[in-house]
Design a protein around this motif. Structure first.
Motif, short mmCIF file in Angstrom:
data_model
loop_
_atom_site.label_atom_id
_atom_site.label_comp_id
_atom_site.label_asym_id
_atom_site.label_seq_id
_atom_site.Cartn_x
_atom_site.Cartn_y
_atom_site.Cartn_z
N THR A 10 0.99 -1.43 0.02
CA THR A 10 -0.17 -0.09 -0.02
C THR A 10 1.14 1.44 -0.12
O THR A 10 1.58 1.73 0.61
CB THR A 10 -0.71 -0.13 1.50
OG1 THR A 10 0.04 -0.04 2.52
CG2 THR A 10 -1.85 -1.23 0.42
N LYS A 11 0.03 2.51 -0.92
CA LYS A 11 0.93 3.60 -0.54
C LYS A 11 1.16 3.53 1.20
O LYS A 11 -0.22 3.88 1.88
CB LYS A 11 0.38 4.40 -1.47
CG LYS A 11 0.41 6.07 -1.47
CD LYS A 11 0.09 7.11 -2.04
CE LYS A 11 0.70 8.53 -2.03
NZ LYS A 11 -0.46 9.83 -2.68
N ILE A 12 2.00 4.34 1.36
CA ILE A 12 2.22 5.26 2.73
C ILE A 12 1.34 6.41 3.09
O ILE A 12 1.42 6.85 2.63
CB ILE A 12 3.49 5.34 3.19
CG1 ILE A 12 3.46 5.99 4.79
CG2 ILE A 12 3.99 6.48 2.40
CD1 ILE A 12 5.45 6.43 5.63
N GLY A 13 0.87 5.79 4.16
CA GLY A 13 -0.58 7.33 4.89
C GLY A 13 0.32 8.59 5.24
O GLY A 13 1.31 8.98 5.21
N ASP A 14 -0.98 9.65 4.57
CA ASP A 14 -0.20 11.23 5.39
C ASP A 14 0.14 11.41 6.53
O ASP A 14 1.08 10.93 6.74
CB ASP A 14 -1.24 12.12 4.35
CG ASP A 14 -1.64 12.26 3.09
OD1 ASP A 14 -0.61 11.70 2.62
OD2 ASP A 14 -2.21 12.57 2.86
N GLU A 15 -0.99 10.73 7.26
CA GLU A 15 -0.79 10.64 8.58
C GLU A 15 0.69 9.21 9.27
O GLU A 15 1.59 10.14 9.93
CB GLU A 15 -1.89 10.70 9.63
CG GLU A 15 -3.23 11.35 9.03
CD GLU A 15 -4.33 11.03 10.30
OE1 GLU A 15 -3.82 11.20 11.97
OE2 GLU A 15 -5.25 10.89 9.81
N VAL A 16 1.00 8.93 8.33
CA VAL A 16 1.92 7.61 9.24
C VAL A 16 3.38 8.32 8.56
O VAL A 16 3.90 8.25 9.62
CB VAL A 16 1.86 6.45 8.27
CG1 VAL A 16 2.45 5.95 8.40
CG2 VAL A 16 0.36 5.74 8.94
#
Length: 378
Positions: A10-16
């Motif tokens: 998955t694409k890394i999440g913004d908050e992550v």
């Protein structure tokens, strides 16, 4: 771009990403260092362990961070089998496990262990009665995948774990939950060991964890300075752990909402069956996890279809990214019709995907498949 290959990564999440960068900038110290900066980093890691343990109904000291699902599986399988080999020689798994499980069992078979590889039905389910019948006083270890990474079949892990202990309370039960964590509510009451990977839930690559129930013994396969109670030595991946915890928090905060959203996406793509001839849904069409869908199209090569979709800005896979370069993935034959083995693609979703993307995918398939079939018959 439409990205439908979320079971691969998955694409890394913004908050992550924000949490990871903050950790790299402000908590970069080695968590094993005795000074204040090291202590502050260690406290963040402890908080992450507590949070993850709380999500799965475990305890803080039962969480061990790894580089991902493959390492967690290896530590669990080799660690248990080495620690308990004096009590028995039989171990059990299924024929459709991830390569990081199957190849461990293959190696243990070479080392003299008696290995039972369970069959599955055409939807990918094991027969629990057959499993229980295989367990005897000599059985020290069972490993069953929680959610199949190819077709999304969800095994009844709670029932399996409970029945294993009823048959032989000393048999250790492990599950590879890489495709389940962050997508299903999980409680480790009937699980002794569980493997998880961060990059399947919008965290970064190179981080995961192994849950080890207190009382289960594991012999080391990694040796070093003794971090994580000596089970998994090596400098702690602080930013990876913080990112994994943030991704876990987000996934479980929105668990039901995400499940409902991906269910609609999956249902929309399944509706293609009514519009195109000779399309097959592999696995349990009604009850499979909504994040994974395996599709076969007669007279179309899966790899050709993959690249045709890629030309349209749609990214899918022909199966597990961990085994797709193999000439023949033997596990696939157990739940894909032999005639469709080379005609299959896997589409896999996340909460980033939309229903509109599914409709675009369907329209693209309706355009592409007839042309590819004409080309194939030439």
């Amino acid at each position: 771009m439409i990205y439908f290959d979320n079971s691969a990564t998955t694409k890394i999440g913004d908050e992550v990403l924000k949490a990871v960068l903050d950790t790299m900038e402000n908590n970069f110290a080695n968590a094993s260092s005795l000074h204040r900066l090291g202590y502050e980093t260690e406290q963040k890691i402890i908080s992450a362990k507590k949070g993850i343990a709380n999500i799965i109904g475990g305890k803080e000291d039962e969480i061990y961070f790894t580089s991902g699902g493959t390492e967690a599986n290896n530590i669990a399988i080799f660690g248990v089998c080495d620690a308990y080999k004096k009590y028995g020689n039989k171990i059990i798994t299924t024929k459709i496990e991830h390569p990081s499980v199957l190849k461990c069992f293959n190696e243990l078979e070479n080392r003299g262990f008696e290995v039972c590889y369970l069959d599955v039905d055409n939807k990918g389910y094991i027969n629990i009665d057959n499993l229980i019948n295989e367990i005897d006083d000599n059985t020290i270890f069972v490993s069953i995948m929680y959610v199949n990474n190819e077709i999304g079949t969800i095994q009844n892990i709670d029932e399996i774990g409970k029945k294993i202990k009823e048959k032989n309370k000393n048999t250790i039960f492990h599950t590879d939950a890489v495709q389940a964590f962050g997508k299903l509510k999980i409680n480790v009451k009937y699980i002794d060991l569980m493997s998880v990977s961060g990059h399947k839930i919008h965290s970064q690559k190179g981080i995961g964890f192994l849950y080890v129930k207190n009382g289960v013994r594991l012999n080391n396969i990694i040796f070093g300075a003794g971090q994580q109670k000596g089970l998994r030595s090596g400098t702690i991946n602080s930013e990876g752990i913080i990112g994994l915890y943030k991704a876990s928090e987000i996934a479980y905060k929105n668990l039901n909402e995400n499940f409902e959203k991906t269910s609609k996406i999956r249902k929309e793509i399944i509706s293609l069956k009514d519009k195109i001839k000779d399309m097959c849904i592999n696995g349990d069409e009604e009850n499979g996890i909504p994040y994974i869908l395996s599709l076969s199209f007669k007279d179309v090569k899966g790899e050709v279809l993959l690249h045709s979709l890629e030309d349209k800005g749609i990214f899918v896979s022909t199966g597990s990214a961990c085994s797709s370069k193999n000439k023949k993935d033997l596990s696939t034959i157990y739940y894909v019709n032999e005639n469709n083995l080379g005609s299959t693609i896997r589409v896999s979703f996340s909460f980033d995907n939309t229903l509109e993307e599914a409709k675009i995918f369907n329209n693209t398939i309706l355009d592409i498949i007839p042309m590819l079939r004409i080309y194939t018959k030439r």
